[in-house]
Write a protein that holds these residues in place. Sequence first.
Motif: not given
Length: 832
Positions: A313-337
Amino acid sequence: MYSRLFVPIFAIIAVVVGVRYHLMLASETSYANARYQKDAGELVAHLRKTLAPALATPDRGSLDTTLSTALLLNPDLSAARLDFAGGHLEALRSVPAVPDYPGWFTRFSTITPFNRTIHLGNATLALSFEPTLPLMQVWRTIYQQAIISVVNVTVIYTLLGLIIFANKRMLRRLADATNRFQSGDHDVRLPISGTLEARMLASTFNNMAQRVQALVHKLQQSQNDLSAQLTRTLLAQQQLQVEKDRIEVTLASIGDAVITTDLTGGIETINEVAQQLTGWSEARARGMQLHQVFVLANNFGQHSLLKSMKAIYAGGEMVKVGNQSLRNRMGQTSTVEYTANAIRTPQGEVQGSVLVFRDVTERRQLMQQISWQSNHDILTGLPNRTALAQRFEQEVERAREHGHLLAVCLFDLDHFQHVNQSLGQAVGDEILKQAASRLHDFAGQRHYVARLGGDEFVLLLPELNDRAAIEYAMGKLMAALARDYVCDGEAVSMSASVGIAVYTGNDISADSLLRHADQALYQAKITGRNRHHFFDADLDEQVRTHHNRRTEVRAAVRANELALYYQPKLDMRKGRIIGMEALLRWEHPLRGTISPGDFLPIVEHSDVIVDIGEWVLREALRQLESWRAFDADWVISVNIAARHFQRHDFVERLKGILAEFPDVPPHMLELEILESSALSDISHVRSIMLDCQALGISFALDDFGTGYSSMSYLKRLPADVLKIDQSFVRNMLVDRDDLHLVSAVIGLARSFGLGVIAEGVETIEHGAMLMRLGCDLVQGYGIARPMPADDVLAWVASFDTATVWQAAASLPPIMSLHDNSAAGGTSQMALI
């Protein structure tokens, strides 16, 4: 377009049908011709056997009846003519078979009439064969298949026609509705009926028409209420809406999940993929903060996301991150990048952010699976050779440091290959899995088990105090492996052999330990299987010597140093040579001629014996091919090793070898097998013998009487000839027990309707006694020693049958060896 497809479809069908019928005609013609030739050959053999007694008389009536019967036995025979010393006889088929095939069909067939002339002593038999019936058989098959093909083509084109008709009707309806819609009839709708495509097209058109109609009505209402300025504003809004719809459609059509936010982090758009991964619908997610919808399962990941978005938001560069655990609304997790970047105006001003992320759970699981498979055996789930190598080095190092014993146990299932071939690969795989399970249960957490491949397993027993502990462990494990394996409800008996090498702290590598265990396993195999054997350094030297000699024999085969010697077989009563036995020799460049007993035992348990056996078969058939011009009735005997004979592909490979020598009839080849060859699996050996005899090959049981002979054994094996071992024949004139044994074997052969030949005949007295006992066929040094092929014909030309044998042929047979009038003791027996 559909109509134009008819021509290439017809061309493809024509090519396929042409190739099919060409191959079918070739196959059917080949089969019918083979049967045609086989039936003719069988008739020739029958007539040769039937006419011989009648020609000896000669009995003209019997001869005429035999020729007439031949026309009934073989419907392809058109005429039989016999010229003999008593005159000339003919048998002609009065009503030839009427062909039901067209005349042009014969041009496509290779089955042709042929004649055969048979010489029966002074008589000559001429046979004429017409292939009318074989051609009729081929024609019926081709005709039936042609009718089927016509029906198939008709059905195909009928279905294509129906498809074209349905599509044309659908397109005609669509064109009509479109024209009416363009003309202002906005109420027009397509009927939802017909094929699935037609219903989908009608639904799409109707939805479009309904939306357009609603839009038109709305525009009409707006035009009535608004002024020209409002009209321009409405047009501008419509353009903005179209652009927004285009953006939303673009976001919805891509495969990745996309969320856009404003500068405060509030969600503006979220596409369908993102809704599925987060569990938030677009209506509920719009306006919420990004970190409330895109929730990472660990605090560090969530903190890193908030920090990265603040920088963007302050004008910074693009960020790329891998192997993160995303928790959905039902509490289930999946691996995302995910990738986060700023949304900027053409002037570079930041207006918000876009977060693009994708589900990589399946890819991560696949990578984990690949990693697991690289170190484990897929069938059994045990560690494989690669994982074993790593653990092996660790256990050796640990044993060296702590001074413990390490036992390396190499397991091999006994006769697994035979079980796998006879019961099927599925049963074999099930046995391997059950064996692996038993080994794994025994190993537990303390020991380590791995599969090397095939039916070989390795077990490491670390931290042992003495050899007694190893013996105790092997006893328990061998008992576990010897339990029946249940496959599809059937119990399969299976045992295992184990080779054990013990590491005692000496300077030796893991590879050497495994090699020692393999050598110990070999000793366990050759000493009877279903046992364990410890590695012995002295025996290792013997095994290496044995291996070196085996390598030397293999090199001799490749260098063409082997040769065949031939020992004649004599019919004493007729005074003629009936054939030869092919005997193997090794023409060593330094040690001279080496007999087979000095090198064949070295390779009899390896596949080298198979290479040698096939070489002997080819060489013997090649020699017999050249000798047929001298004597067409000679039969060559070839010894076949047990390992070679019991191979599952023996019959097929033998057929291939026979096909290399088409001028040599298979019945001129006799295979000699030892009694012991059939002991391991008599049913399998019997099956092989029957398949070979179906080709015309005969069998002789070599060295009969020295093995495990029994009436049941002899009854189940379809042998043609028994060979009396030379150890009995050589001493029968001085040892009454041997004489009784020889007489018993001759009587046994006569009872079973088998031929009998005696080996080891060294004197005329041996031959004379054998004739009186009922054995006329002999071979041995008293007739001739084995000789090279180049010396055979010269020896036969100079051979003179002993007159004493001819005199003995006129004496009455010995009816009982217990009659003192026949002999006053073996050494005093009256021979003539």
